[in-house]
Design a protein around this motif. Structure first.
Motif, PDB file in Angstrom:
ATOM      1  N   ARG A   1     -21.955   6.050 -41.914  1.00  0.00           N
ATOM      2  CA  ARG A   1     -22.304   7.474 -42.021  1.00  0.00           C
ATOM      3  C   ARG A   1     -21.587   8.148 -43.196  1.00  0.00           C
ATOM      4  O   ARG A   1     -22.147   9.002 -43.854  1.00  0.00           O
ATOM      5  CB  ARG A   1     -21.991   8.206 -40.705  1.00  0.00           C
ATOM      6  N   HIS A   2     -20.363   7.737 -43.473  1.00  0.00           N
ATOM      7  CA  HIS A   2     -19.611   8.331 -44.595  1.00  0.00           C
ATOM      8  C   HIS A   2     -20.334   8.062 -45.920  1.00  0.00           C
ATOM      9  O   HIS A   2     -20.530   8.959 -46.741  1.00  0.00           O
ATOM     10  CB  HIS A   2     -18.186   7.766 -44.623  1.00  0.00           C
ATOM     11  N   GLU A   3     -20.748   6.803 -46.108  1.00  0.00           N
ATOM     12  CA  GLU A   3     -21.480   6.422 -47.335  1.00  0.00           C
ATOM     13  C   GLU A   3     -22.809   7.167 -47.423  1.00  0.00           C
ATOM     14  O   GLU A   3     -23.205   7.640 -48.487  1.00  0.00           O
ATOM     15  CB  GLU A   3     -21.752   4.912 -47.312  1.00  0.00           C
ATOM     16  N   ALA A   4     -23.502   7.234 -46.285  1.00  0.00           N
ATOM     17  CA  ALA A   4     -24.809   7.903 -46.253  1.00  0.00           C
ATOM     18  C   ALA A   4     -24.669   9.390 -46.589  1.00  0.00           C
ATOM     19  O   ALA A   4     -25.497   9.954 -47.310  1.00  0.00           O
ATOM     20  CB  ALA A   4     -25.462   7.730 -44.886  1.00  0.00           C
ATOM     21  N   LEU A   5     -23.605  10.025 -46.091  1.00  0.00           N
ATOM     22  CA  LEU A   5     -23.366  11.441 -46.391  1.00  0.00           C
ATOM     23  C   LEU A   5     -23.111  11.653 -47.882  1.00  0.00           C
ATOM     24  O   LEU A   5     -23.565  12.635 -48.477  1.00  0.00           O
ATOM     25  CB  LEU A   5     -22.172  11.966 -45.581  1.00  0.00           C
TER      26      LEU A   5
END
Length: 364
Positions: free
Chosen positions: A186-190
């Motif tokens: 999720r961090h990368e996607a954000l």
């Protein structure tokens, strides 16, 4: 003389023309925005009051220039980019839609880089200034997200007595990026989604998402069910709980955008020609036209295309010779109203005719 008419000179003396088309330009003295015909060559940008003019209104040298895109200096204008010359003069241009801006920005950046290194212009891919791996191409990613079958689904969402059409949550974007293996967590996607937001591919809809962008949060896109976003060139609109008549009016805008861009249009009453931004939607089959110097909120008019006939024409009955020069086409609606339009090139005319013809046959 304009570089377009200088072919009497030896070829290597003349700056090669790379690109031309309509853009909206902010006045340098007055703050008004006007449509101009822009020509990009190997050493600068010329802009003309009309496409048919021989003498440019101005020339922007690109040697030592800096280009900023997206340019957020004007909150009510999307698809703006800025050129600052070596003498610190700022020139602002606005494209009619996202792909058009990306295309201009890419070529202008390339010209600036070539002038810096003393090289001839060639079209090679240039890396965008965003902290993302080189393997990420945001334009390609955006096209995949817009895919009708496999992309991010656009929804009609209600928040605080307002209805948001053609929109989605930040969490939906994050989920989609992970499910398509574009991000590992999720961090990368954000981070990736924030890149799409800062480059203007996604736009905030509603107070929560707008505050996050304006607050300059590390992750400007929010993984939150109340944070709403929309595609920059979608049919997004927001409305309060409205009357039945309003719903019928909005119905025209529910189709997918098939094609958009600027064309020259002949007025019905005074028969004068003006540059208008056109947005073609598929179902229902409508083409809306706007003043490109203003926003897309209220169209100047719409053409219902169901059952209409679209043909290329060589001349317009009541047009003066100097008004238009080639690439003309006509739309005749089912109630026998005639619209005369002009594309900028034979290829563009062919593309518009094909797109409008398809929509007129398939859309309701």
């Amino acid at each position: 003389q304009s570089l377009r008419y200088g072919d009497q000179q030896p070829e290597d003396m003349e700056p090669k023309q790379i690109k031309e088309g309509y853009l909206v330009k902010k006045g340098t003295v007055l703050n008004s925005w006007k449509v101009v015909w822009v020509v990009l060559s190997e050493d600068g940008v010329e802009f003309f009051k009309r496409k048919t003019d021989n003498t440019p209104k101005g020339m922007i040298p690109l040697k030592g220039a800096v280009l900023t895109s997206p340019c957020q200096d004007f909150s009510k204008r999307t698809f703006v980019f800025k050129m600052r010359t070596a003498k610190n003069q700022d020139h602002y241009f606005q494209a009619s839609h996202l792909e058009e801006r990306e295309s201009w920005v890419k070529d202008i950046k390339r010209v600036i880089t070539c002038l810096q290194g003393g090289r001839k212009f060639t079209r090679k891919s240039t890396r965008r200034s965003i902290r993302l791996p080189d393997t990420i191409n945001l334009s390609e990613l955006y096209i995949k997200m817009r895919d009708q079958e496999d992309g991010v689904k656009e929804l009609k969402l209600e928040k605080e007595k307002r209805v948001y059409n053609h929109c989605f949550t930040g969490g939906t974007v994050v989920d989609w990026l992970i499910s398509k293996d574009k991000a590992r967590n999720r961090h990368e996607a954000l981070m990736l989604a924030t890149g799409l937001l800062t480059e203007g591919f996604l736009q905030p809809a509603g107070d929560l998402s707008k505050e996050a962008v304006e607050g300059g949060a590390e992750s400007a896109i929010l993984d939150d069910p109340d944070a709403l976003y929309y595609f920059a060139d979608s049919g997004f609109f927001c409305e309060g709980y409205s009357s039945d008549e309003d719903v019928i009016l909005k119905e025209e805008f529910r189709g997918n955008i098939i094609k958009q861009g600027c064309l020259l249009k002949q007025g019905h009453r005074r028969k004068n020609w003006n540059v208008r931004k056109f947005i073609l939607r598929d179902d229902p089959a409508y083409i809306h036209y706007y003043d490109p110097t203003k926003g897309d909120e209220n169209p100047l008019g719409s053409i219902h295309l169901r059952g209409s006939v679209i043909t290329a024409v060589e001349f317009v009955p009541e047009a003066k010779r100097y008004d238009v020069d080639g690439n003309l086409f006509e739309i005749i609606t089912s109630d026998d109203t005639h619209y005369f339009l002009q594309a900028t090139t034979p290829e563009e005319r062919k593309e518009w005719i094909k797109a409008i013809h398809t929509v007129s046959k398939t859309g309701k």
